[in-house]
Motif scaffolding. Structure first.
Motif, PDB file in Angstrom:
ATOM      1  N   HIS A   1      12.386  12.289  19.691  1.00 18.95           N
ATOM      2  CA  HIS A   1      12.273  12.944  18.384  1.00 18.95           C
ATOM      3  C   HIS A   1      12.445  11.933  17.258  1.00 18.95           C
ATOM      4  N   GLU A   2      13.420  11.050  17.385  1.00 14.14           N
ATOM      5  CA  GLU A   2      13.649  10.051  16.335  1.00 14.14           C
ATOM      6  C   GLU A   2      12.512   9.042  16.268  1.00 14.14           C
ATOM      7  N   ARG A   3      11.961   8.705  17.431  1.00 10.01           N
ATOM      8  CA  ARG A   3      10.823   7.774  17.436  1.00 10.01           C
ATOM      9  C   ARG A   3       9.630   8.397  16.717  1.00 10.01           C
ATOM     10  N   SER A   4       9.364   9.664  16.974  1.00 21.68           N
ATOM     11  CA  SER A   4       8.255  10.351  16.312  1.00 21.68           C
ATOM     12  C   SER A   4       8.475  10.415  14.807  1.00 21.68           C
ATOM     13  N   TRP A   5       9.725  10.679  14.422  1.00 22.38           N
ATOM     14  CA  TRP A   5      10.020  10.750  12.987  1.00 22.38           C
ATOM     15  C   TRP A   5       9.725   9.411  12.313  1.00 22.38           C
ATOM     16  N   LEU A   6      10.201   8.328  12.898  1.00 24.02           N
ATOM     17  CA  LEU A   6      10.010   7.007  12.307  1.00 24.02           C
ATOM     18  C   LEU A   6       8.529   6.624  12.271  1.00 24.02           C
ATOM     19  N   GLU A   7       7.816   6.883  13.350  1.00 29.25           N
ATOM     20  CA  GLU A   7       6.392   6.551  13.389  1.00 29.25           C
ATOM     21  C   GLU A   7       5.615   7.330  12.331  1.00 29.25           C
ATOM     22  N   ASN A   8       5.976   8.587  12.119  1.00 31.01           N
ATOM     23  CA  ASN A   8       5.297   9.401  11.109  1.00 31.01           C
ATOM     24  C   ASN A   8       5.587   8.914   9.696  1.00 31.01           C
ATOM     25  N   VAL A   9       6.692   8.224   9.515  1.00 32.50           N
ATOM     26  CA  VAL A   9       7.040   7.658   8.207  1.00 32.50           C
ATOM     27  C   VAL A   9       6.317   6.330   7.984  1.00 32.50           C
ATOM     28  N   ILE A  10       6.265   5.516   9.015  1.00 31.44           N
ATOM     29  CA  ILE A  10       5.746   4.144   8.862  1.00 31.44           C
ATOM     30  C   ILE A  10       4.235   4.038   8.999  1.00 31.44           C
ATOM     31  N   HIS A  11       3.621   4.803   9.896  1.00 34.13           N
ATOM     32  CA  HIS A  11       2.200   4.572  10.179  1.00 34.13           C
ATOM     33  C   HIS A  11       1.240   4.912   9.038  1.00 34.13           C
ATOM     34  N   PRO A  12       1.527   5.873   8.175  1.00 38.59           N
ATOM     35  CA  PRO A  12       0.653   6.023   7.003  1.00 38.59           C
ATOM     36  C   PRO A  12       0.636   4.758   6.137  1.00 38.59           C
ATOM     37  N   PHE A  13       1.775   4.080   6.034  1.00 39.02           N
ATOM     38  CA  PHE A  13       1.836   2.819   5.287  1.00 39.02           C
ATOM     39  C   PHE A  13       1.021   1.734   5.995  1.00 39.02           C
ATOM     40  N   ILE A  14       1.134   1.673   7.322  1.00 38.01           N
ATOM     41  CA  ILE A  14       0.392   0.670   8.085  1.00 38.01           C
ATOM     42  C   ILE A  14      -1.114   0.881   7.925  1.00 38.01           C
ATOM     43  N   ARG A  15      -1.566   2.114   8.014  1.00 37.35           N
ATOM     44  CA  ARG A  15      -3.002   2.389   7.842  1.00 37.35           C
ATOM     45  C   ARG A  15      -3.450   2.020   6.427  1.00 37.35           C
ATOM     46  N   LYS A  16      -2.617   2.305   5.450  1.00 34.47           N
ATOM     47  CA  LYS A  16      -2.937   1.938   4.065  1.00 34.47           C
ATOM     48  C   LYS A  16      -3.103   0.432   3.940  1.00 34.47           C
ATOM     49  N   ARG A  17      -2.218  -0.337   4.578  1.00 37.05           N
ATOM     50  CA  ARG A  17      -2.304  -1.795   4.511  1.00 37.05           C
ATOM     51  C   ARG A  17      -3.551  -2.312   5.228  1.00 37.05           C
ATOM     52  N   PHE A  18      -3.898  -1.693   6.348  1.00 37.10           N
ATOM     53  CA  PHE A  18      -5.135  -2.074   7.026  1.00 37.10           C
ATOM     54  C   PHE A  18      -6.338  -1.841   6.108  1.00 37.10           C
ATOM     55  N   ASN A  19      -6.377  -0.682   5.473  1.00 33.36           N
ATOM     56  CA  ASN A  19      -7.500  -0.365   4.596  1.00 33.36           C
ATOM     57  C   ASN A  19      -7.582  -1.344   3.424  1.00 33.36           C
ATOM     58  N   GLU A  20      -6.431  -1.736   2.900  1.00 30.27           N
ATOM     59  CA  GLU A  20      -6.416  -2.707   1.803  1.00 30.27           C
ATOM     60  C   GLU A  20      -6.977  -4.056   2.251  1.00 30.27           C
ATOM     61  N   GLU A  21      -6.543  -4.510   3.421  1.00 27.22           N
ATOM     62  CA  GLU A  21      -6.993  -5.809   3.926  1.00 27.22           C
ATOM     63  C   GLU A  21      -8.462  -5.763   4.359  1.00 27.22           C
ATOM     64  N   LEU A  22      -8.883  -4.646   4.942  1.00 25.70           N
ATOM     65  CA  LEU A  22     -10.284  -4.508   5.328  1.00 25.70           C
ATOM     66  C   LEU A  22     -11.190  -4.542   4.103  1.00 25.70           C
ATOM     67  N   ASP A  23     -10.733  -3.943   3.024  1.00 26.65           N
ATOM     68  CA  ASP A  23     -11.502  -3.988   1.780  1.00 26.65           C
ATOM     69  C   ASP A  23     -11.546  -5.408   1.227  1.00 26.65           C
ATOM     70  N   LYS A  24     -10.430  -6.104   1.354  1.00 26.74           N
ATOM     71  CA  LYS A  24     -10.333  -7.483   0.875  1.00 26.74           C
ATOM     72  C   LYS A  24     -11.296  -8.407   1.620  1.00 26.74           C
ATOM     73  N   TYR A  25     -11.463  -8.168   2.921  1.00 28.54           N
ATOM     74  CA  TYR A  25     -12.297  -9.025   3.762  1.00 28.54           C
ATOM     75  C   TYR A  25     -13.612  -8.347   4.154  1.00 28.54           C
ATOM     76  N   LYS A  26     -14.112  -7.450   3.322  1.00 29.71           N
ATOM     77  CA  LYS A  26     -15.302  -6.688   3.692  1.00 29.71           C
ATOM     78  C   LYS A  26     -16.555  -7.544   3.825  1.00 29.71           C
ATOM     79  N   SER A  27     -16.542  -8.751   3.257  1.00 30.74           N
ATOM     80  CA  SER A  27     -17.714  -9.616   3.371  1.00 30.74           C
ATOM     81  C   SER A  27     -17.675 -10.507   4.610  1.00 30.74           C
TER      82      SER A  27
END
Length: 203
Positions: free
Chosen positions: A104-130
């Motif tokens: 339960h605690e692992r799920s809670w932490l992952e649900n808090v952190i992974h939206p941030f991780i996906r946001k960072r991926f999207n930022e970097e993918l946009d940065k390196y889109k070329s």
């Protein structure tokens, strides 16, 4: 040297979301695998021969927990002194001990952190889109549905015995702790069936 055995997997008719892939022109190679399978070793190996930008989910997870961030404050408010040293900075090893012993605690932490991780991926993918090719290192690629960011997925495979040996040596874990961490992820056989290439890294 990293021993790599590339085995081309046959593409199958999509049956669920694990087969979804990025359809753009840019080649996005998602590297995943079980804990201590050697994902970083593989990415370093590629880095020696190719100059492709690399993005790492573990780095973004550490960013999420930097002192003073909203996520670190949220985590501290939940666990308090259980996960801090005297300086009130999150001790990642203490935090790991909690979440790998409690689903339960692992799920809670992952649900808090992974939206941030996906946001960072999207930022970097946009940065390196070329860029024509990119590497995305994502330990929980299937568990957290990052497969849609990747045009192809490479699964780094090794035996459970090798994983245990590496975890005990690398992180100073007990046998039970090592097994807990391995068993917290989807099984190797499950993830291999949805991967496009298998890289054997038992050596």
């Amino acid at each position: 040297h990293v021993s790599l055995l590339f085995i081309l997997m046959s593409y199958q008719t999509p049956k669920n979301n694990f087969y979804l892939r990025w359809q753009g022109k840019q080649t996005r190679i998602g590297i995943t695998g079980g804990i201590a399978s050697g994902k970083t070793s593989v990415s370093n190996f590629i880095g020696q021969i190719k100059d492709w930008p690399t993005m790492d989910a573990d780095i973004y997870a550490r960013e999420a927990l930097i002192p003073g961030s909203k996520i670190s404050e949220k985590v501290l408010s939940r666990y308090g002194e259980q996960i801090t040293n005297t300086d009130q900075i999150i001790n990642r090893k203490l935090l790991a001990n909690i979440i790998f012993e409690n689903t339960h605690e692992r799920s809670w932490l992952e649900n808090v952190i992974h939206p941030f991780i996906r946001k960072r991926f999207n930022e970097e993918l946009d940065k390196y889109k070329s860029e024509p090719k990119l590497i995305l290192i994502i330990p929980l690629l299937f568990e957290k549905n990052y497969n849609d960011l990747c045009s192809e997925i490479w699964y780094v495979d090794c035996s459970k015995e090798t994983q245990i040996e590496r975890l005990i040596k690398r992180d100073g874990l007990t046998l039970n702790q090592a097994i807990q961490r391995i068993d917290s992820q989807f099984t190797s056989s499950f993830k291999k069936q949805f991967s496009d290439f298998i890289l054997n890294n038992d050596g």
